[in-house]
Every structure is written in C-alpha cells, then in structure tokens.
Design an enzyme around this catalytic site. Sequence first.
Site, mmCIF file in Angstrom:
data_model
loop_
_atom_site.group_PDB
_atom_site.id
_atom_site.type_symbol
_atom_site.label_atom_id
_atom_site.label_comp_id
_atom_site.label_asym_id
_atom_site.label_seq_id
_atom_site.Cartn_x
_atom_site.Cartn_y
_atom_site.Cartn_z
ATOM 1 N N HIS A 1 -44.303 93.911 25.629
ATOM 2 C CA HIS A 1 -45.018 93.601 26.861
ATOM 3 C C HIS A 1 -44.035 93.311 28.001
ATOM 4 O O HIS A 1 -44.225 93.775 29.125
ATOM 5 C CB HIS A 1 -45.950 92.407 26.644
ATOM 6 C CG HIS A 1 -46.653 91.954 27.866
ATOM 7 N ND1 HIS A 1 -47.603 92.719 28.509
ATOM 8 C CD2 HIS A 1 -46.537 90.807 28.584
ATOM 9 C CE1 HIS A 1 -48.047 92.062 29.568
ATOM 10 N NE2 HIS A 1 -47.420 90.904 29.636
ATOM 11 N N GLN B 1 -40.914 94.364 28.335
ATOM 12 C CA GLN B 1 -40.268 95.611 28.745
ATOM 13 C C GLN B 1 -41.229 96.491 29.543
ATOM 14 O O GLN B 1 -40.858 97.090 30.551
ATOM 15 C CB GLN B 1 -39.754 96.375 27.521
ATOM 16 C CG GLN B 1 -38.593 95.727 26.826
ATOM 17 C CD GLN B 1 -37.350 95.685 27.692
ATOM 18 O OE1 GLN B 1 -37.063 96.574 28.470
ATOM 19 N NE2 GLN B 1 -36.599 94.600 27.575
ATOM 20 N N HIS C 1 -43.768 95.474 31.288
ATOM 21 C CA HIS C 1 -43.960 94.816 32.580
ATOM 22 C C HIS C 1 -42.834 95.195 33.540
ATOM 23 O O HIS C 1 -43.081 95.526 34.707
ATOM 24 C CB HIS C 1 -43.991 93.305 32.342
ATOM 25 C CG HIS C 1 -44.848 92.542 33.269
ATOM 26 N ND1 HIS C 1 -46.210 92.657 33.307
ATOM 27 C CD2 HIS C 1 -44.531 91.620 34.209
ATOM 28 C CE1 HIS C 1 -46.701 91.847 34.222
ATOM 29 N NE2 HIS C 1 -45.696 91.211 34.784
#
Length: 113
Positions: free
Chosen positions: A79, A81, A83
Amino acid sequence: MQEMKQEETFQLILHGGNGRSSAMEAVYQAKEGKFDEARESLKKAGEELVEAHHVQTKALQDEITGAGEKKPVSLLEVHGQDHLMNAITVKDLATELVDLYAYIDKKLAERMR
C-alpha cells in the site's frame, strides 16, 4: 526491526499523500488562474516526494545489504509503495495541467488584445 519497517511504510504513505494533495491543489489553483501559487504547490509536492523517495531508497538499500530483516512483504508495504507511485503520477500530470492552463490563459489574453 518490524516497527522500523512499519515506520518507513507510514512515512511513504505520509509524504506520498502530502505530495499528491499538493499536486492536486496546484491543479485547482491553476484552474483559477493562480499560476504562481500553483507552481509553489508543485514545488511543495516535489519536496514531499523527494522525502518519500529517500525513505524508499533507504529501505531498498537495507534489504539489498542485508541490514533489513528478511520477511515477506506485507500488504501495508505494498500500500505504501502504491501510494507513492500514484502520487508521483498525479504530480507529473498536475505539472502538465498547470502548464496547459497557463498556456490557454496566455493565448486567451493574446486574443483579447
């Protein structure tokens, strides 16, 4: 070590989110014709993404050199990465949109002369 990895992940999410928000703010400002403010927001977005990149680079270096504990990748890390990568894409597109709004504004002003 687990807590440090979570902290790095939260830093990715934090800086990525801040960068994305600043990039979107730049688009809204450009839409209103506030080009100086938009450029400043893009600069702020870039600074946030540089911070996130430093965190990401350190985590990668730790994994490569063995300083980081070897363990399966968590959903939270994925998540984080994701994001960051989305924030980079939004910033790139926001830069293009700010440039486009400025170009259109300039051309409209030239026509009104």
